[in-house]
Design a protein around this motif. Sequence first.
Motif, PDB file in Angstrom:
ATOM      1  N   MET A   1      36.312  48.110  27.456  1.00 38.93           N
ATOM      2  CA  MET A   1      36.977  47.043  26.697  1.00 38.93           C
ATOM      3  C   MET A   1      38.492  47.209  26.740  1.00 38.93           C
ATOM      4  O   MET A   1      39.243  46.249  26.945  1.00 38.93           O
ATOM      5  CB  MET A   1      36.515  47.064  25.234  1.00 38.93           C
ATOM      6  CG  MET A   1      35.135  46.519  24.954  1.00 38.93           C
ATOM      7  SD  MET A   1      34.797  46.661  23.172  1.00 38.93           S
ATOM      8  CE  MET A   1      33.303  45.680  23.031  1.00 38.93           C
ATOM      9  N   VAL A   2      38.933  48.448  26.535  1.00 39.12           N
ATOM     10  CA  VAL A   2      40.368  48.722  26.420  1.00 39.12           C
ATOM     11  C   VAL A   2      41.060  48.689  27.780  1.00 39.12           C
ATOM     12  O   VAL A   2      42.127  48.093  27.935  1.00 39.12           O
ATOM     13  CB  VAL A   2      40.592  50.089  25.734  1.00 39.12           C
ATOM     14  CG1 VAL A   2      42.073  50.496  25.799  1.00 39.12           C
ATOM     15  CG2 VAL A   2      40.125  50.035  24.291  1.00 39.12           C
ATOM     16  N   HIS A   3      40.450  49.318  28.777  1.00 32.80           N
ATOM     17  CA  HIS A   3      41.125  49.507  30.056  1.00 32.80           C
ATOM     18  C   HIS A   3      40.650  48.566  31.159  1.00 32.80           C
ATOM     19  O   HIS A   3      41.304  48.466  32.194  1.00 32.80           O
ATOM     20  CB  HIS A   3      40.941  50.955  30.527  1.00 32.80           C
ATOM     21  CG  HIS A   3      41.527  51.970  29.605  1.00 32.80           C
ATOM     22  ND1 HIS A   3      42.879  52.176  29.480  1.00 32.80           N
ATOM     23  CD2 HIS A   3      40.940  52.840  28.727  1.00 32.80           C
ATOM     24  CE1 HIS A   3      43.120  53.119  28.588  1.00 32.80           C
ATOM     25  NE2 HIS A   3      41.960  53.543  28.117  1.00 32.80           N
ATOM     26  N   GLY A   4      39.534  47.889  30.940  1.00 39.32           N
ATOM     27  CA  GLY A   4      38.971  47.061  31.989  1.00 39.32           C
ATOM     28  C   GLY A   4      39.422  45.613  31.938  1.00 39.32           C
ATOM     29  O   GLY A   4      40.169  45.198  31.048  1.00 39.32           O
ATOM     30  N   ASN A   5      38.957  44.857  32.916  1.00 37.28           N
ATOM     31  CA  ASN A   5      39.231  43.426  32.961  1.00 37.28           C
ATOM     32  C   ASN A   5      38.694  42.755  31.700  1.00 37.28           C
ATOM     33  O   ASN A   5      37.622  43.096  31.195  1.00 37.28           O
ATOM     34  CB  ASN A   5      38.558  42.825  34.206  1.00 37.28           C
ATOM     35  CG  ASN A   5      39.005  41.408  34.475  1.00 37.28           C
ATOM     36  OD1 ASN A   5      38.766  40.514  33.684  1.00 37.28           O
ATOM     37  ND2 ASN A   5      39.645  41.200  35.615  1.00 37.28           N
ATOM     38  N   GLU A   6      39.434  41.781  31.194  1.00 34.63           N
ATOM     39  CA  GLU A   6      39.050  41.150  29.932  1.00 34.63           C
ATOM     40  C   GLU A   6      37.719  40.404  30.023  1.00 34.63           C
ATOM     41  O   GLU A   6      37.088  40.135  29.007  1.00 34.63           O
ATOM     42  CB  GLU A   6      40.157  40.203  29.457  1.00 34.63           C
ATOM     43  CG  GLU A   6      39.981  39.736  28.020  1.00 34.63           C
ATOM     44  CD  GLU A   6      41.212  39.061  27.447  1.00 34.63           C
ATOM     45  OE1 GLU A   6      41.058  38.300  26.479  1.00 34.63           O
ATOM     46  OE2 GLU A   6      42.314  39.285  27.982  1.00 34.63           O
ATOM     47  N   ARG A   7      37.255  40.116  31.228  1.00 35.97           N
ATOM     48  CA  ARG A   7      35.989  39.409  31.350  1.00 35.97           C
ATOM     49  C   ARG A   7      34.818  40.260  30.872  1.00 35.97           C
ATOM     50  O   ARG A   7      33.768  39.730  30.519  1.00 35.97           O
ATOM     51  CB  ARG A   7      35.757  38.951  32.789  1.00 35.97           C
ATOM     52  CG  ARG A   7      35.585  40.050  33.807  1.00 35.97           C
ATOM     53  CD  ARG A   7      35.765  39.528  35.228  1.00 35.97           C
ATOM     54  NE  ARG A   7      35.565  40.578  36.225  1.00 35.97           N
ATOM     55  CZ  ARG A   7      34.420  40.802  36.849  1.00 35.97           C
ATOM     56  NH1 ARG A   7      33.374  40.030  36.572  1.00 35.97           N
ATOM     57  NH2 ARG A   7      34.302  41.761  37.728  1.00 35.97           N
ATOM     58  N   PHE A   8      35.004  41.599  30.822  1.00 32.12           N
ATOM     59  CA  PHE A   8      33.941  42.462  30.306  1.00 32.12           C
ATOM     60  C   PHE A   8      33.731  42.220  28.814  1.00 32.12           C
ATOM     61  O   PHE A   8      32.614  41.995  28.357  1.00 32.12           O
ATOM     62  CB  PHE A   8      34.264  43.930  30.572  1.00 32.12           C
ATOM     63  CG  PHE A   8      33.214  44.889  30.060  1.00 32.12           C
ATOM     64  CD1 PHE A   8      32.012  45.036  30.734  1.00 32.12           C
ATOM     65  CD2 PHE A   8      33.413  45.629  28.907  1.00 32.12           C
ATOM     66  CE1 PHE A   8      31.027  45.905  30.271  1.00 32.12           C
ATOM     67  CE2 PHE A   8      32.449  46.502  28.434  1.00 32.12           C
ATOM     68  CZ  PHE A   8      31.250  46.637  29.124  1.00 32.12           C
ATOM     69  N   ILE A   9      34.809  42.251  28.038  1.00 27.78           N
ATOM     70  CA  ILE A   9      34.663  42.013  26.605  1.00 27.78           C
ATOM     71  C   ILE A   9      34.287  40.554  26.329  1.00 27.78           C
ATOM     72  O   ILE A   9      33.563  40.255  25.383  1.00 27.78           O
ATOM     73  CB  ILE A   9      35.944  42.418  25.831  1.00 27.78           C
ATOM     74  CG1 ILE A   9      35.665  42.355  24.312  1.00 27.78           C
ATOM     75  CG2 ILE A   9      37.127  41.538  26.188  1.00 27.78           C
ATOM     76  CD1 ILE A   9      36.825  42.855  23.468  1.00 27.78           C
ATOM     77  N   GLN A  10      34.746  39.642  27.171  1.00 30.42           N
ATOM     78  CA  GLN A  10      34.360  38.242  26.988  1.00 30.42           C
ATOM     79  C   GLN A  10      32.865  38.044  27.193  1.00 30.42           C
ATOM     80  O   GLN A  10      32.236  37.242  26.504  1.00 30.42           O
ATOM     81  CB  GLN A  10      35.166  37.360  27.938  1.00 30.42           C
ATOM     82  CG  GLN A  10      36.626  37.216  27.544  1.00 30.42           C
ATOM     83  CD  GLN A  10      37.440  36.453  28.574  1.00 30.42           C
ATOM     84  OE1 GLN A  10      36.992  36.228  29.704  1.00 30.42           O
ATOM     85  NE2 GLN A  10      38.651  36.048  28.193  1.00 30.42           N
ATOM     86  N   HIS A  11      32.290  38.794  28.136  1.00 26.13           N
ATOM     87  CA  HIS A  11      30.837  38.725  28.317  1.00 26.13           C
ATOM     88  C   HIS A  11      30.118  39.278  27.091  1.00 26.13           C
ATOM     89  O   HIS A  11      29.145  38.675  26.602  1.00 26.13           O
ATOM     90  CB  HIS A  11      30.404  39.506  29.556  1.00 26.13           C
ATOM     91  CG  HIS A  11      28.919  39.679  29.639  1.00 26.13           C
ATOM     92  ND1 HIS A  11      28.070  38.640  29.984  1.00 26.13           N
ATOM     93  CD2 HIS A  11      28.115  40.752  29.386  1.00 26.13           C
ATOM     94  CE1 HIS A  11      26.819  39.063  29.943  1.00 26.13           C
ATOM     95  NE2 HIS A  11      26.824  40.339  29.592  1.00 26.13           N
ATOM     96  N   LEU A  12      30.586  40.415  26.573  1.00 31.69           N
ATOM     97  CA  LEU A  12      29.972  40.979  25.372  1.00 31.69           C
ATOM     98  C   LEU A  12      30.087  40.016  24.199  1.00 31.69           C
ATOM     99  O   LEU A  12      29.162  39.868  23.400  1.00 31.69           O
ATOM    100  CB  LEU A  12      30.627  42.312  25.021  1.00 31.69           C
ATOM    101  CG  LEU A  12      30.491  43.442  26.041  1.00 31.69           C
ATOM    102  CD1 LEU A  12      31.233  44.685  25.555  1.00 31.69           C
ATOM    103  CD2 LEU A  12      29.027  43.770  26.308  1.00 31.69           C
TER     104      LEU A  12
END
Length: 395
Positions: A69-80
């Motif tokens: 969430m912190v270091h990755g592409n924002e699409r990861f947290i958007q999927h969650l």
Amino acid sequence: MGSSASKAALRATTEEPREPEPKHLADLLRYVNATNMSVEHLADILTAQTRGSSWVVVFKALVTVHHLMVHGNERFIQHLASRSSLFTLHKFLDKSAIEGYTMSTFIRRYSRYLNEKSLACRLIASDITKAKRGIDGMMRTMNTKELLNTLPVIQIQLDALLNFNANPDQLTNGIIHAAFMLLFKDSLRLFAAYNEGIINLLDKYFDMRKSQCKESLDIYIKFLGRKAKLAQFLQVAEQVGIDQSDIPYLTQTPRGLLEALHQHLASLEGKNNFLPPYGFQPALIPSIPYTPVVKASAGNYWFAARQHGGTIIANGLDSSLPSHVQSLNFGEILVNTSDMKWSQPSETEINGGLNWQLNTCTCTSTIWNPISVPPIPYMVTFVLLLIDIDIEIDR
């Protein structure tokens, strides 16, 4: 999903009672940041790891998710955030070992924070900790309605973060320490956005309707409470080894500011308890403590006196709230202080004296005295001292 990423996810969440290995986290970050890779299956694997009974595996899975969430592409947290539910660990308890009881408490709190972080991303339509900051940033350009909708969401997320509530002697293993470090980084970014929203809110306060003023005052009072709790959280950060120069120094807000906001709302409600009509209250002008250690950004500090009939604004005022939300790397080492980037081209070190200029009047004292203002036929209803945290954080 690539087999290498699947293996990295499982290897990052093994039974070994230590934090996820950096090489496995790096593999997962490369996968998440690849634009042609789906993150859904990766999220499935990590959330499945949180359904086990071992506190080690569950905690490492949560840390891995948070790291992405912190270091990755924002699409990861958007999927969650798009999922109907994420972590259901409010009843989690590992009874297999004594340490399991203690760590289970923090797993429940940590999972709640990650749920709130994902929910906030859904409600705000972005990760607020990665939003653009500054005078033209997300929180500073919101209108009143957007602020009143967004600030409570930030408050709830910050509450969940501060509710982690770990003492230094409870950070007994690498897993919970890794979780705390990620929370520390989030706390600085989240509070920076929170602070900018409050600055914008108070700037609009005297143009609001009565109902909006009442709601804004409640939000500001809650902000003060969370600021105090954040200070306690940062004390723990210092005690567990985070360099003091990387920790913001938060000063107390002048009591007169809150009184002025109450006075304005009272005036809208028709109550007869206004401020004196021809001057400023001395209580609104704070003294500046000697602060030799920390540095404050040189720009975007301002002092405003709001009147019925005009606004007086002085820019470029150095203040005593050097909340320098720094750029930190959370891997094996902390970034050096010399590598930290500021959004302003220069810095002003607070060393016991101040130099600021208002028109032709110059002050070099460390004590601010009431400003002499010629009598005017309008009642002064607002004196505001705010610190504009406008500091860039590398993502």
